[in-house]
Design a protein around this motif. Structure first.
Motif, PDB file in Angstrom:
ATOM      1  N   ASP B  32       0.841  -1.196   0.000  1.00  0.00           N
ATOM      2  CA  ASP B  32       0.000   0.000   0.000  1.00  0.00           C
ATOM      3  C   ASP B  32       0.873   1.242   0.000  1.00  0.00           C
ATOM      4  O   ASP B  32       0.377   2.360   0.034  1.00  0.00           O
ATOM      5  CB  ASP B  32      -0.908   0.022   1.248  1.00  0.00           C
ATOM      6  CG  ASP B  32      -2.031  -0.991   1.138  1.00  0.00           C
ATOM      7  OD1 ASP B  32      -2.174  -1.613   0.069  1.00  0.00           O
ATOM      8  OD2 ASP B  32      -2.769  -1.158   2.125  1.00  0.00           O
ATOM      9  N   LEU B  33       2.167   1.034  -0.018  1.00  0.00           N
ATOM     10  CA  LEU B  33       3.119   2.147  -0.006  1.00  0.00           C
ATOM     11  C   LEU B  33       3.660   2.353  -1.416  1.00  0.00           C
ATOM     12  O   LEU B  33       4.522   1.588  -1.864  1.00  0.00           O
ATOM     13  CB  LEU B  33       4.286   1.796   0.906  1.00  0.00           C
ATOM     14  CG  LEU B  33       4.424   2.517   2.227  1.00  0.00           C
ATOM     15  CD1 LEU B  33       5.744   2.144   2.885  1.00  0.00           C
ATOM     16  CD2 LEU B  33       4.297   4.017   2.101  1.00  0.00           C
ATOM     17  N   MET B  34       3.165   3.365  -2.111  1.00  0.00           N
ATOM     18  CA  MET B  34       3.609   3.593  -3.482  1.00  0.00           C
ATOM     19  C   MET B  34       5.084   3.983  -3.531  1.00  0.00           C
ATOM     20  O   MET B  34       5.780   3.699  -4.496  1.00  0.00           O
ATOM     21  CB  MET B  34       2.737   4.655  -4.156  1.00  0.00           C
ATOM     22  CG  MET B  34       1.297   4.230  -4.366  1.00  0.00           C
ATOM     23  SD  MET B  34       1.130   2.668  -5.292  1.00  0.00           S
ATOM     24  CE  MET B  34       0.546   1.559  -4.008  1.00  0.00           C
ATOM     25  N   SER B  35       5.572   4.623  -2.467  1.00  0.00           N
ATOM     26  CA  SER B  35       7.004   4.944  -2.376  1.00  0.00           C
ATOM     27  C   SER B  35       7.848   3.690  -2.533  1.00  0.00           C
ATOM     28  O   SER B  35       8.856   3.685  -3.232  1.00  0.00           O
ATOM     29  CB  SER B  35       7.346   5.541  -1.009  1.00  0.00           C
ATOM     30  OG  SER B  35       6.795   6.810  -0.857  1.00  0.00           O
ATOM     31  N   ASP B  36       7.427   2.624  -1.856  1.00  0.00           N
ATOM     32  CA  ASP B  36       8.182   1.370  -1.919  1.00  0.00           C
ATOM     33  C   ASP B  36       8.005   0.692  -3.276  1.00  0.00           C
ATOM     34  O   ASP B  36       8.940   0.090  -3.792  1.00  0.00           O
ATOM     35  CB  ASP B  36       7.748   0.426  -0.791  1.00  0.00           C
ATOM     36  CG  ASP B  36       8.532   0.686   0.491  1.00  0.00           C
ATOM     37  OD1 ASP B  36       9.393   1.591   0.484  1.00  0.00           O
ATOM     38  OD2 ASP B  36       8.276  -0.008   1.489  1.00  0.00           O
ATOM     39  N   LEU B  38       7.612   2.182  -6.096  1.00  0.00           N
ATOM     40  CA  LEU B  38       8.478   2.935  -7.021  1.00  0.00           C
ATOM     41  C   LEU B  38       9.949   2.569  -6.823  1.00  0.00           C
ATOM     42  O   LEU B  38      10.733   2.593  -7.757  1.00  0.00           O
ATOM     43  CB  LEU B  38       8.302   4.438  -6.804  1.00  0.00           C
ATOM     44  CG  LEU B  38       7.042   5.054  -7.404  1.00  0.00           C
ATOM     45  CD1 LEU B  38       6.789   6.425  -6.803  1.00  0.00           C
ATOM     46  CD2 LEU B  38       7.127   5.142  -8.920  1.00  0.00           C
ATOM     47  N   LEU B  51      -4.974   0.244  -1.732  1.00  0.00           N
ATOM     48  CA  LEU B  51      -5.041   1.701  -1.899  1.00  0.00           C
ATOM     49  C   LEU B  51      -5.720   2.005  -3.235  1.00  0.00           C
ATOM     50  O   LEU B  51      -5.350   1.421  -4.251  1.00  0.00           O
ATOM     51  CB  LEU B  51      -3.603   2.230  -1.903  1.00  0.00           C
ATOM     52  CG  LEU B  51      -3.358   3.682  -1.520  1.00  0.00           C
ATOM     53  CD1 LEU B  51      -3.727   3.933  -0.073  1.00  0.00           C
ATOM     54  CD2 LEU B  51      -1.872   4.024  -1.714  1.00  0.00           C
ATOM     55  N   ASN B  53      -6.368   5.361  -4.589  1.00  0.00           N
ATOM     56  CA  ASN B  53      -6.307   6.744  -5.069  1.00  0.00           C
ATOM     57  C   ASN B  53      -5.615   6.828  -6.444  1.00  0.00           C
ATOM     58  O   ASN B  53      -5.024   5.860  -6.900  1.00  0.00           O
ATOM     59  CB  ASN B  53      -5.640   7.649  -4.006  1.00  0.00           C
ATOM     60  CG  ASN B  53      -4.167   7.356  -3.859  1.00  0.00           C
ATOM     61  OD1 ASN B  53      -3.415   7.378  -4.827  1.00  0.00           O
ATOM     62  ND2 ASN B  53      -3.747   7.057  -2.637  1.00  0.00           N
ATOM     63  N   HIS B  55      -2.934   7.959  -7.430  1.00  0.00           N
ATOM     64  CA  HIS B  55      -1.488   7.744  -7.467  1.00  0.00           C
ATOM     65  C   HIS B  55      -1.111   6.277  -7.681  1.00  0.00           C
ATOM     66  O   HIS B  55      -0.006   5.981  -8.123  1.00  0.00           O
ATOM     67  CB  HIS B  55      -0.834   8.308  -6.203  1.00  0.00           C
ATOM     68  CG  HIS B  55      -0.849   9.801  -6.223  1.00  0.00           C
ATOM     69  ND1 HIS B  55      -0.031  10.520  -7.059  1.00  0.00           N
ATOM     70  CD2 HIS B  55      -1.626  10.686  -5.580  1.00  0.00           C
ATOM     71  CE1 HIS B  55      -0.297  11.802  -6.908  1.00  0.00           C
ATOM     72  NE2 HIS B  55      -1.263  11.931  -6.016  1.00  0.00           N
ATOM     73  N   ARG B  58      -1.018   6.263 -11.388  1.00  0.00           N
ATOM     74  CA  ARG B  58       0.169   6.992 -11.885  1.00  0.00           C
ATOM     75  C   ARG B  58       1.441   6.183 -11.634  1.00  0.00           C
ATOM     76  O   ARG B  58       2.317   6.117 -12.492  1.00  0.00           O
ATOM     77  CB  ARG B  58       0.277   8.352 -11.199  1.00  0.00           C
ATOM     78  CG  ARG B  58      -0.848   9.276 -11.603  1.00  0.00           C
ATOM     79  CD  ARG B  58      -0.404  10.725 -11.762  1.00  0.00           C
ATOM     80  NE  ARG B  58      -1.516  11.485 -12.307  1.00  0.00           N
ATOM     81  CZ  ARG B  58      -2.271  12.320 -11.581  1.00  0.00           C
ATOM     82  NH1 ARG B  58      -2.019  12.512 -10.300  1.00  0.00           N
ATOM     83  NH2 ARG B  58      -3.263  12.963 -12.150  1.00  0.00           N
ATOM     84  N   THR B  59       1.521   5.578 -10.456  1.00  0.00           N
ATOM     85  CA  THR B  59       2.686   4.741 -10.150  1.00  0.00           C
ATOM     86  C   THR B  59       2.767   3.586 -11.154  1.00  0.00           C
ATOM     87  O   THR B  59       3.829   3.289 -11.697  1.00  0.00           O
ATOM     88  CB  THR B  59       2.576   4.187  -8.710  1.00  0.00           C
ATOM     89  OG1 THR B  59       2.549   5.296  -7.806  1.00  0.00           O
ATOM     90  CG2 THR B  59       3.737   3.279  -8.354  1.00  0.00           C
ATOM     91  N   GLU B  61       1.621   3.554 -14.140  1.00  0.00           N
ATOM     92  CA  GLU B  61       1.982   4.086 -15.459  1.00  0.00           C
ATOM     93  C   GLU B  61       3.489   4.302 -15.558  1.00  0.00           C
ATOM     94  O   GLU B  61       4.112   3.945 -16.553  1.00  0.00           O
ATOM     95  CB  GLU B  61       1.235   5.399 -15.719  1.00  0.00           C
ATOM     96  CG  GLU B  61       1.572   5.962 -17.095  1.00  0.00           C
ATOM     97  CD  GLU B  61       0.748   7.172 -17.482  1.00  0.00           C
ATOM     98  OE1 GLU B  61       0.063   7.726 -16.604  1.00  0.00           O
ATOM     99  OE2 GLU B  61       0.816   7.562 -18.657  1.00  0.00           O
ATOM    100  N   MET B  62       4.075   4.890 -14.508  1.00  0.00           N
ATOM    101  CA  MET B  62       5.514   5.163 -14.537  1.00  0.00           C
ATOM    102  C   MET B  62       6.308   3.858 -14.663  1.00  0.00           C
ATOM    103  O   MET B  62       7.348   3.811 -15.286  1.00  0.00           O
ATOM    104  CB  MET B  62       5.958   5.903 -13.271  1.00  0.00           C
ATOM    105  CG  MET B  62       5.351   7.287 -13.124  1.00  0.00           C
ATOM    106  SD  MET B  62       5.585   8.317 -14.580  1.00  0.00           S
ATOM    107  CE  MET B  62       4.049   9.186 -14.657  1.00  0.00           C
ATOM    108  N   LEU B  63       5.789   2.787 -14.039  1.00  0.00           N
ATOM    109  CA  LEU B  63       6.518   1.519 -14.017  1.00  0.00           C
ATOM    110  C   LEU B  63       6.094   0.553 -15.120  1.00  0.00           C
ATOM    111  O   LEU B  63       6.626  -0.553 -15.203  1.00  0.00           O
ATOM    112  CB  LEU B  63       6.321   0.837 -12.658  1.00  0.00           C
ATOM    113  CG  LEU B  63       6.953   1.542 -11.459  1.00  0.00           C
ATOM    114  CD1 LEU B  63       6.420   0.952 -10.163  1.00  0.00           C
ATOM    115  CD2 LEU B  63       8.460   1.437 -11.495  1.00  0.00           C
ATOM    116  N   GLU B  86      -6.990   3.666 -20.063  1.00  0.00           N
ATOM    117  CA  GLU B  86      -6.249   4.445 -21.068  1.00  0.00           C
ATOM    118  C   GLU B  86      -4.818   3.933 -21.242  1.00  0.00           C
ATOM    119  O   GLU B  86      -4.284   3.937 -22.337  1.00  0.00           O
ATOM    120  CB  GLU B  86      -6.171   5.897 -20.607  1.00  0.00           C
ATOM    121  CG  GLU B  86      -6.904   6.887 -21.478  1.00  0.00           C
ATOM    122  CD  GLU B  86      -6.855   8.255 -20.851  1.00  0.00           C
ATOM    123  OE1 GLU B  86      -5.764   8.841 -20.784  1.00  0.00           O
ATOM    124  OE2 GLU B  86      -7.921   8.714 -20.375  1.00  0.00           O
TER     125      GLU B  86
END
Lengths: 142, 124
Positions: B32-36, B38, B51, B53, B55, B58-59, B61-63, B86
């Motif tokens: 549940d920790l997007m920081s981790d 990433l 989680l 939300n 983000h 977005r997380t 998408e980045m990965l 999308e």
């Protein structure tokens, strides 16, 4: 080397809803420019981390993407508050993020170390009361 | 195994990306920790999370993640699901807890993502 492309994104402090929009655009633009694979993923992750840092920690700032023939560069600048102890801030697990950022899944203290890990070159300069500048470069395959 | 096998074993509901259920999957991460996420995910994998939300999307998408599994019956709002669609993500929801979902997926053959180089005490 000659700069081929440059775009600046203003990033507002505490705007958690829009956080990540600049990085989404950066990723799409780089893809259009033919950047892909591992470099694109590393730029995207570092860009998202630095954009989130601007939202969570800064009083507002700007993220600038520049593309050179041999590299992609991201420069984040803000107008404060500055980081009092850079060596602590670079430490994995150390975070000063607030409850709002944590409730969204951030603030694990991995942001700066993760940027450093993903970038080929990483530089951070910070002065309390003035602001922080982070410069990251990612080499493009030749 | 494919995402379709995950749907079956988790008794999951497909929220988006029903046309990509034949995508093969080999690894997953659960947080549940997007920081981790990433920091510790270096491959196109499956994310299991509670989680919901924007983000999380977005997380992903980045990965360049392949599939999102929301546990504990969570369902994000339609605009969040639309942005997931999308980017071509498959989105599932299951009533199971993260622990049970991970256990069943491991049993089915899915493995944890390897921790990338550069983290952990042994690298220091």
């Amino acid at each position: 080397m000659e700069e081929l492309f440059r775009i600046a994104y203003p990033v507002a402090s505490a705007d958690y809803t829009s956080a990540g929009q600049a990085s989404t655009d950066i990723k799409r633009r780089l893809k259009q420019l033919g950047v892909g694979g591992d470099v694109l993923r590393r730029v995207a992750v570092a860009s998202y981390e630095v954009e989130l840092n601007l939202v969570i920690h800064s009083l507002g700032g700007e993220l600038v993407l520049s593309v050179f023939p041999d590299a992609v560069q991201l420069v984040s600048t803000d107008v404060g508050p500055g980081i009092p102890d850079l060596s602590m801030a670079m430490r994995e697990g150390y975070s000063t993020a607030n409850e709002e950022a944590r409730s969204l899944g951030f603030g694990a203290g991995m942001g700066l170390p993760n940027m450093k890990r993903n970038a080929d070159e990483f530089d951070i300069q910070s002065q309390v009361g003035t602001g922080t500048t982070i410069t990251m470069r990612f080499k493009l395959p030749t | 195994m494919t995402i379709e096998d995950m749907v079956r074993v988790l008794s999951a509901r497909v929220l988006r990306g029903g046309d990509k259920l034949d995508t093969p999957v080999y690894t997953a991460c659960c947080s549940d920790l997007m920081s981790d996420v990433l920091a510790f995910v270096d491959e196109k994998t499956v994310l299991i999370t509670g989680l919901t939300n924007p983000h999380v999307i977005r997380t992903s998408e980045m990965l360049d993640l392949k599939c999102l599994v929301f546990v504990r019956g969570k369902v994000p709002t339609d605009d969040i699901l639309d942005s997931a669609e999308e980017q071509g993500l498959v989105v599932l929801t299951t009533k199971m807890t993260a622990f049970s979902a991970c256990g069943l997926l491991y049993d089915l053959g899915l493995r944890g993502v390897p921790v990338p180089l550069g983290w952990g005490a042994e690298d220091k």
